[in-house]
Design a protein around this motif. Structure first.
Motif, PDB file in Angstrom:
ATOM      1  N   VAL A  84       0.921  -1.248  -0.064  1.00 18.80           N
ATOM      2  CA  VAL A  84       0.136  -0.017  -0.128  1.00 18.80           C
ATOM      3  C   VAL A  84       0.869   1.169  -0.011  1.00 18.80           C
ATOM      4  N   THR A  85       2.004   1.298   0.600  1.00 18.64           N
ATOM      5  CA  THR A  85       2.915   2.389   0.959  1.00 18.64           C
ATOM      6  C   THR A  85       3.671   2.760  -0.709  1.00 18.64           C
ATOM      7  N   ASP A  86       3.499   1.757  -1.547  1.00 12.78           N
ATOM      8  CA  ASP A  86       3.826   1.906  -2.824  1.00 12.78           C
ATOM      9  C   ASP A  86       2.952   2.633  -3.831  1.00 12.78           C
ATOM     10  N   LEU A  87       1.661   2.740  -3.125  1.00 17.86           N
ATOM     11  CA  LEU A  87       0.416   3.409  -3.820  1.00 17.86           C
ATOM     12  C   LEU A  87       0.228   4.422  -3.338  1.00 17.86           C
ATOM     13  N   ILE A  88       0.356   4.753  -2.081  1.00 20.84           N
ATOM     14  CA  ILE A  88      -0.089   6.042  -1.413  1.00 20.84           C
ATOM     15  C   ILE A  88       1.179   6.451  -0.597  1.00 20.84           C
ATOM     16  N   PRO A  89       1.725   7.355  -0.876  1.00 24.65           N
ATOM     17  CA  PRO A  89       2.947   8.042  -0.103  1.00 24.65           C
ATOM     18  C   PRO A  89       2.573   8.014   1.325  1.00 24.65           C
ATOM     19  N   GLU A 132       3.245  10.076   3.631  1.00 19.71           N
ATOM     20  CA  GLU A 132       2.896  11.609   4.087  1.00 19.71           C
ATOM     21  C   GLU A 132       1.576  11.475   4.001  1.00 19.71           C
ATOM     22  N   SER A 133       1.196  11.137   2.851  1.00 18.77           N
ATOM     23  CA  SER A 133      -0.439  11.199   2.265  1.00 18.77           C
ATOM     24  C   SER A 133      -1.279  10.156   3.476  1.00 18.77           C
ATOM     25  N   LEU A 134      -0.671   9.073   3.567  1.00 22.28           N
ATOM     26  CA  LEU A 134      -1.389   8.288   4.600  1.00 22.28           C
ATOM     27  C   LEU A 134      -1.511   8.856   6.058  1.00 22.28           C
ATOM     28  N   ILE A 135      -0.587   9.366   6.263  1.00 22.99           N
ATOM     29  CA  ILE A 135      -0.870  10.197   7.719  1.00 22.99           C
ATOM     30  C   ILE A 135      -1.522  11.400   7.700  1.00 22.99           C
ATOM     31  N   SER A 136      -1.673  12.128   6.602  1.00 23.63           N
ATOM     32  CA  SER A 136      -2.331  13.270   6.384  1.00 23.63           C
ATOM     33  C   SER A 136      -3.841  13.036   6.348  1.00 23.63           C
TER      34      SER A 136
END
Length: 504
Positions: free
Chosen positions: A287-292, A294-298
């Motif tokens: 998933v972190t390859d698809l969603i940066p 920083e975007s996950l956290i924000s």
């Protein structure tokens, strides 16, 4: 009684809008009241405070719109939907390699469709706006209803306030009020003062938060438009045994993604959002390859963490003057993708019962010389509403339970060999021996209009037969032949059966 039945619909979401359309197509004078501003305005915030919700529409919702009698509604709505032919299960092998495993929903290739909720709502409201016998009222809050006197009161928040600074209250009359105003229904609340309604609700120990997988930009060799980072024709699942992450495609190439997680773990992440990327890496590989990160956290910090409610009640009506449909009658957790579909099916079934009673009335009255067609009488409408409650409640209870069970299936059972074997056997029977009527439970729910309670009974019966036959096979001399046949027919069956037998 007036020459024309006045039907008031409270709630202008997809289910309420469809109910208004069914009523308008039958010549009713229709008024639709909605708590929120015009849902077609981009700035209108949904009741769940999320920016975008993608839904899955399947046969029940499609059939309900097909039955609405509007020539272009279904084609208009289905334009822009994305077919999802199955689940795509994401995980990591023991060697650390990422994998994707596709599981088709249906052996016959049928699909469900990803659809944008706001786009669907807009198309339905535009149809209603074009009809001369429909009036839409936004920013109107139901504050009271007398179902004996057939009168209701609304705060009209779209007009000047009264001298005391409060929104001005208006009073209306109606012949029938249809409550399609969601799980926290004001119509249901006021109806409970007039009928002995059994009512049960529970919040499951899971919260959800929305994320977004952005589209991949056009490739450098000149392809136009946004691209999907992962398969656009699947509902993507990262199962986590006790929780999961899913992604549903959108027309623009993005995916509306949702984290479902027990409240205790949500609280732990809320206390330290910086650990979110590592939590995803550990539990939702890739998933972190698809969603940066920083975007996950924000997204986790800015989007609400919302509960999931399961609600049952009965009856759904009072006398001849009130009825509730959709989430107002049977809010369910979203894991079968049937909430909106079941609500739209409510509308189709309700009006088919009205039509049946109207036809009986017309047939009887046609024997009277000089009879002219008239609106349904209060007694006939009361009989129709009672029949609707009797017919619909068992199915609503059944899909409520199925939705809860499917959460376990999506987050855990999809990894189970037993689950995959049963799915294969049922699909094999469905394709090769269609006269036997064998289908998976999912196919019956998503690709038919069979009653949910009948589906549960047939599926349970089917499962008992399969397990008895399989037990007989694996404990007798047929076991070896069965495994050889499975290998010849499809290699995955062999490994699945062997896993259940403890041979690998």
């Amino acid at each position: 009684m007036s020459a024309t039945q006045k039907t008031v619909v409270v709630g202008a979401g997809p289910v309420g809008s469809l109910a208004a359309l069914f009523a308008a197509q039958r010549g009713h004078e229709v008024e639709v009241y909605e708590l929120r501003p015009d849902l077609r305005n981009p700035g209108t915030i949904p009741l769940n405070f999320t920016k975008s919700i993608n839904l899955a529409i399947s046969e029940r919702g499609i059939n309900a719109m097909r039955s609405a009698g509007h020539p272009s509604l279904l084609k208009t709505v289905m334009t822009g939907t994305i077919p999802m032919r199955g689940r795509m299960i994401h995980g990591k092998s023991p060697l650390g390699d990422l994998y994707e495993h596709a599981q088709d929903y249906d052996a016959k290739g049928r699909a469900i469709y990803a659809i944008d909720r706001s786009g669907l709502n807009e198309k339905l409201l535009n149809v209603l706006d074009s009809m001369p016998n429909v009036k839409l009222f936004f920013n109107h809050k139901l504050t009271g209803a007398d179902f004996r006197a057939r009168r209701a009161w609304f705060e009209a928040r779209d007009v000047d306030v009264s001298p005391n600074g409060r929104p001005r209250e208006i009073e209306i009359s109606f012949d029938l009020m249809i409550g399609a105003d969601g799980a926290h229904s004001a119509v249901r609340y006021h109806m409970m003062k007039f009928t002995r309604m059994d009512y049960q609700q529970e919040y499951i120990d899971t919260l959800w938060c929305e994320f977004r997988i952005e589209p991949q930009e056009a490739l450098s060799h000149g392809e136009n438009g946004a691209k999907f980072q992962i398969s656009q024709n699947h509902l993507h699942i990262w199962p986590g045994r006790d929780f999961m992450f899913i992604a549903i495609p959108s027309e623009d190439g993005s995916f509306t993604s949702t984290l479902f997680l027990p409240s205790k773990q949500f609280a732990e992440l809320e206390n330290n959002p910086a650990q979110l990327p590592s939590f995803f890496d550990q539990n939702f590989p890739g998933v972190t390859d698809l969603i940066p990160r920083e975007s996950l956290i924000s997204s986790f910090q800015s989007n609400p963490h919302l509960p999931l409610i399961s609600l049952k009640c009965r009856p759904y009506h009072y006398s001849s003057s009130g009825v509730i449909v959709g989430d107002a009658a049977h809010a369910m957790v979203p894991f079968y993708g049937q909430g909106m579909n079941a609500g739209m099916e409510d509308v189709r079934i309700l009006f088919s019962i009205f039509d049946k009673h109207n036809e009986m009335l017309e047939n009887n009255n046609s024997l009277v010389e000089g009879h002219k067609s008239s609106p349904m009488s209060m007694s006939s409408r009361a009989e129709a509403l009672a029949e609707y409650s009797d017919i619909r409640a068992p199915d609503a209870y059944a899909i409520n339970e199925l939705a809860l069970q499917n959460y376990v299936e999506m987050r855990s059972s999809v990894l189970s060999m037993r689950y995959r074997l049963r799915k294969f056997l049922e699909e094999f029977m469905s394709v090769n021996f269609p006269n036997f009527g064998w289908q998976t439970k999912y196919s019956r729910v998503s690709f038919s209009n069979q009653g949910y309670s009948d589906i549960v009974r047939q599926s349970d019966h089917q499962g008992r037969i399969l397990m008895r036959v399989f037990a007989a096979c694996v404990t007798g001399p047929v076991a070896t032949a069965f495994l050889i046949f499975g290998y010849q027919y499809r290699k995955p069956l062999l490994s699945t059966a062997a896993g259940i037998l403890g041979l690998n």
